[in-house]
Design a protein around this motif. Structure first.
Motif, mmCIF file in Angstrom:
data_model
loop_
_atom_site.group_PDB
_atom_site.id
_atom_site.type_symbol
_atom_site.label_atom_id
_atom_site.label_comp_id
_atom_site.label_asym_id
_atom_site.label_seq_id
_atom_site.Cartn_x
_atom_site.Cartn_y
_atom_site.Cartn_z
ATOM 1 N N UNK A 471 38.894 2.164 -52.705
ATOM 2 C CA UNK A 471 39.683 1.650 -53.828
ATOM 3 C C UNK A 471 40.867 0.850 -53.302
ATOM 4 N N UNK A 472 41.171 -0.262 -53.978
ATOM 5 C CA UNK A 472 42.310 -1.113 -53.626
ATOM 6 C C UNK A 472 43.466 -0.788 -54.577
ATOM 7 N N UNK A 473 44.568 -0.295 -54.021
ATOM 8 C CA UNK A 473 45.691 0.111 -54.861
ATOM 9 C C UNK A 473 46.378 -1.083 -55.519
ATOM 10 N N UNK A 474 46.571 -2.155 -54.759
ATOM 11 C CA UNK A 474 47.237 -3.335 -55.300
ATOM 12 C C UNK A 474 46.329 -4.533 -55.123
ATOM 13 N N UNK A 475 45.903 -5.118 -56.232
ATOM 14 C CA UNK A 475 45.047 -6.283 -56.181
ATOM 15 C C UNK A 475 45.882 -7.535 -55.925
ATOM 16 N N UNK A 476 45.235 -8.628 -55.497
ATOM 17 C CA UNK A 476 45.984 -9.844 -55.157
ATOM 18 C C UNK A 476 46.841 -10.337 -56.319
ATOM 19 N N UNK A 477 48.045 -10.759 -55.986
ATOM 20 C CA UNK A 477 48.961 -11.340 -56.958
ATOM 21 C C UNK A 477 49.408 -12.689 -56.423
ATOM 22 N N UNK A 478 49.411 -13.700 -57.273
ATOM 23 C CA UNK A 478 49.751 -15.038 -56.783
ATOM 24 C C UNK A 478 50.227 -15.915 -57.930
ATOM 25 N N UNK A 479 51.052 -16.893 -57.565
ATOM 26 C CA UNK A 479 51.411 -17.929 -58.513
ATOM 27 C C UNK A 479 50.303 -18.979 -58.527
ATOM 28 N N UNK A 480 50.357 -19.862 -59.514
ATOM 29 C CA UNK A 480 49.300 -20.849 -59.654
ATOM 30 C C UNK A 480 49.300 -21.831 -58.474
ATOM 31 N N UNK A 481 48.127 -22.260 -58.096
ATOM 32 C CA UNK A 481 47.991 -23.252 -57.039
ATOM 33 C C UNK A 481 48.197 -24.647 -57.622
ATOM 34 N N UNK A 482 48.928 -25.485 -56.908
ATOM 35 C CA UNK A 482 49.158 -26.877 -57.318
ATOM 36 C C UNK A 482 49.628 -26.978 -58.758
ATOM 37 N N UNK A 483 50.841 -26.502 -59.066
ATOM 38 C CA UNK A 483 51.340 -26.601 -60.436
ATOM 39 C C UNK A 483 51.243 -28.028 -60.968
ATOM 40 N N UNK A 484 50.957 -28.147 -62.254
ATOM 41 C CA UNK A 484 50.699 -29.454 -62.858
ATOM 42 C C UNK A 484 52.014 -30.132 -63.228
ATOM 43 N N UNK A 485 52.007 -31.442 -63.251
ATOM 44 C CA UNK A 485 53.157 -32.220 -63.680
ATOM 45 C C UNK A 485 53.260 -32.153 -65.201
ATOM 46 N N UNK A 486 54.206 -31.395 -65.697
ATOM 47 C CA UNK A 486 54.305 -31.173 -67.138
ATOM 48 C C UNK A 486 54.707 -32.427 -67.911
ATOM 49 N N UNK A 487 55.256 -33.441 -67.213
ATOM 50 C CA UNK A 487 55.622 -34.675 -67.894
ATOM 51 C C UNK A 487 54.403 -35.382 -68.478
ATOM 52 N N UNK A 488 53.227 -35.106 -67.917
ATOM 53 C CA UNK A 488 52.000 -35.745 -68.393
ATOM 54 C C UNK A 488 51.748 -35.427 -69.860
ATOM 55 N N UNK A 489 52.204 -34.274 -70.301
ATOM 56 C CA UNK A 489 51.905 -33.831 -71.659
ATOM 57 C C UNK A 489 52.816 -34.458 -72.712
ATOM 58 N N UNK A 490 53.829 -35.200 -72.291
ATOM 59 C CA UNK A 490 54.660 -35.926 -73.241
ATOM 60 C C UNK A 490 55.760 -35.076 -73.843
ATOM 61 N N UNK A 491 56.338 -35.553 -74.955
ATOM 62 C CA UNK A 491 57.478 -34.876 -75.588
ATOM 63 C C UNK A 491 57.145 -33.437 -75.977
ATOM 64 N N UNK A 492 58.173 -32.607 -75.974
ATOM 65 C CA UNK A 492 57.995 -31.191 -76.291
ATOM 66 C C UNK A 492 58.961 -30.764 -77.383
ATOM 67 N N UNK A 493 58.654 -29.616 -77.966
ATOM 68 C CA UNK A 493 59.524 -28.969 -78.948
ATOM 69 C C UNK A 493 59.668 -27.505 -78.553
ATOM 70 N N UNK A 494 60.862 -26.999 -78.660
ATOM 71 C CA UNK A 494 61.086 -25.593 -78.360
ATOM 72 C C UNK A 494 60.563 -24.763 -79.530
#
Length: 628
Positions: A471-494
């Motif tokens: 049994x593996x007590x702690x499974x792999x944890x990682x941040x996303x690979x190659x985060x995307x450029x969020x500017x591509x998605x255009x204007x945002x609203x909170x």
């Protein structure tokens, strides 16, 4: 009218219950009306493992050791089960499966029916645990990392999760109904498929698929629209959601569908939500097999029909999960109501007054928690009213006697905040026992896994798995690979995250897990880039107390193709998604778990809904598609 069972070639298994509080009519309706081979059901949880076990140890004559609601469910179903040749495997025995067997057999005899009942022994391991403790063995808490020897409580009861092969043997011996005390939630489904298709214990890929099928069934209507963040889109009024059915092929692949003529829905999204519920990582453990989830394919195949495939497998662990119960002490609570303006100041004044009146040394837990807020320009007095909960736990009952807790909490009312009002029903202010729960792993080869076949006077020992991987007590944890450029998605609203993102959360011990997934292919790059560990901590706000947070992704099919979901937003409708989910495991987030937690959300089910209501920057083009 009873429908004749035509025995379709593909195995069909229905789920009739996901908890001790599920609707009791489900089993009878399925047995009478649905074209199925097997019915499974779960009446067990970590909560009733502790309470039933504790009651058995204390020999509480007012408490049944098995789940009585199971008998309420099965009694009206017995004639249909007998007439139609449907087989049944259930988790309902709690801390006395033999007693449940005897009660059910008597009920069957009273009805003049011919049904053979077997039961499974071996989940109760209190004596084996004590032997291991006396031998100096250490057990590590899966949620906190604490050693059992460091635990401040004395174990009184221990129960392990058994696998499927005892149930398979019972069916092989001719049983119509198999009663279990505590097998894993998916073990009944695995057993039905393994028995029906005559799988061997080494058919790991097939069993891994059946394991996931069992996971879809184990919470009954959670996969057909219950507890679904897209509930507003479900057809019908939602007052009678259909129970789920899986159709499993001989290679293990399966289709999720549902009971006929009911409300509810089966879609890729309802299936994704249930898949994410209670998992701890890409490796999903069972005593008989490990399902590897990170390449699973979930694809709509028609109305209320979703096909699931590509579940990989690993060999089972030599251990299984063990839940260890201890008497924690006693608890009680008092509720005040605050209304209108200055709520923080009102709550602070009451807390100062009550703490002054109490002897705080008597309590190992004393929490004052204000829940809710007054609406702006409220439309009613109720809309302006919030709850203040005073919650206490102590090792001794006398510390929570009325004169030591309830009265000091309430006798200050005449000097307190404007409008001071407490809940006049004082029943929660009376001390009641509660249990602490310690989750670890236990060697399968030490357990007494026995299939009891009383109708043929046999007791068959079930061997543990022989070919295992630790049994593996702690499974792999990682941040996303190659985060995307969020500017591509255009204007945002909170706006609230949940306007465009589905989520599902649950509990394992005191851990909370929460998985997020999107509706459209071109939203995936945004989701995986935005939802980092630091972002989740930020969204948790004051609820983040610095415990470990694990993150992983259940990746999507886009990584295997030279097609970008950004340039081809219809990619999901053309080819189907695998999952596109980001999953977080919040370690020790639930204050010791369901049996002892001081929080309202003792099962972790509202973690997802809390995080979905938090504000983030959302691309306008996603919001233009409408709210979930």
């Amino acid at each position: 009218m009873t429908v004749t069972l035509t025995k379709p070639d593909t195995l069909r298994i229905a789920s009739a219950s996901g908890s001790v509080t599920d609707r009791r009519h489900g089993l009878g309706e399925l047995a009478q009306d649905e074209n199925i081979h097997f019915i499974v059901g779960d009446w067990m949880s970590e909560y009733n493992m502790t309470t039933r076990g504790g009651a058995k140890v204390k020999q509480n004559q007012e408490s049944s050791e098995f789940e009585t609601s199971f008998m309420e469910s099965i009694e009206p179903a017995l004639p249909s089960i007998a007439a139609r040749g449907i087989k049944l495997a259930v988790n309902a025995g709690a801390s006395d499966t033999k007693k449940l067997h005897d009660v059910l057999v008597q009920s069957i005899a009273d009805k003049g029916l011919d049904l053979k009942v077997a039961w499974i022994e071996g989940d109760e391991v209190s004596d084996l645990l004590q032997q291991a403790i006396q031998a100096g063995e250490q057990f590590t808490n899966l949620t906190t990392g604490q050693k059992l020897s460091e635990w401040e409580f004395d174990p009184i009861y221990a129960q392990c999760y058994l696998g499927a092969w005892g149930i398979v043997e019972a069916f092989n011996q001719g049983a119509d109904i198999v009663l279990c005390g505590r097998v894993t939630d998916a073990s009944p489904t695995i057993a039905c498929a393994a028995y029906y298709y005559k799988w061997s214990r080494e058919d790991f890929d097939q069993m891994a698929h059946a394991f996931v099928a069992g996971h879809f069934l184990e919470c009954s209507t959670y996969v057909t629209g219950g507890n679904f963040s897209g509930f507003k889109s479900i057809p019908g009024s939602g007052v009678d959601i259909g129970f789920p059915i899986v159709e499993i092929n001989d290679n293990g692949e399966f289709i999720v569908t549902m009971q006929n003529g009911k409300h509810g829905i089966v879609t890729e999204n309802t299936c994704k939500a249930q898949l994410l519920y209670e998992i701890q990582g890409p490796l999903y453990y069972n005593p008989d097999v490990v399902a590897v989830l990170d390449e699973i394919i979930i694809k709509q195949q028609g109305h209320n029909r979703v096909h699931v495939s590509n579940v990989k497998s690993l060999k089972p662990p030599p251990t299984t999960k063990i839940g260890i119960t201890a008497l924690g002490g006693f608890q009680a609570e008092v509720h005040y109501f605050l209304c209108g303006l200055d709520l923080e100041e009102k709550a602070a004044l009451l807390e100062r007054q009550v703490r002054h009146a109490l002897d705080e040394s008597l309590y190992h837990t004393l929490i004052f928690r204000k829940s809710g807020s007054c609406a702006i320009d409220p439309s009613s007095q109720d809309a302006a009213t919030v709850d203040l909960r005073i919650f206490a736990q102590s090792r001794t009952e006398i510390a929570l006697a009325l004169e030591n807790f309830f009265r000091p909490c309430t006798d200050t009312i005449m000097q307190s905040y404007p409008g001071a009002t407490f809940a006049v029903d004082a029943r929660q202010g009376v001390a009641k026992p509660y249990y602490e729960y310690f989750v670890s792993i236990f060697p399968q080869d030490r357990m007494r896994h026995i299939c009891h076949v009383p109708f043929s006077k046999q007791q068959i020992t079930i061997a543990p798995p022989s070919d295992t991987v630790p049994f593996v007590y702690e499974q792999p944890s990682y941040e996303t690979k190659a985060p995307f450029d969020l500017e591509v998605f255009g204007p945002t609203t909170r706006a609230p995250l949940g306007y465009v993102v589905h989520a599902r959360s649950g509990d394992k011990g005191s851990d909370a897990n929460v998985g997020f997934f999107v509706r459209h292919a071109d939203e995936w790059e945004w989701l995986r880039t935005v939802l980092t560990i630091s972002k989740i901590r930020s969204l948790l706000g004051k609820d983040d107390v610095g415990n470990k947070v694990f993150r992983f992704e259940l990746p999507n099919i886009w990584g295997k193709c030279n097609i970008s979901p950004i340039t081809n937003p219809l990619f999901d409708s053309d080819f189907g998604l695998i999952l596109t989910a980001v999953h977080f495991l919040l370690k020790d987030h639930l204050d010791r778990g369901v049996a002892s937690s001081s929080t309202y959300d003792v099962l972790g089910k509202n973690v997802a809904e809390y995080l979905r209501c938090k504000y983030v920057e959302i691309p306008n083009k996603f919001l233009s598609r409408g709210r979930i």
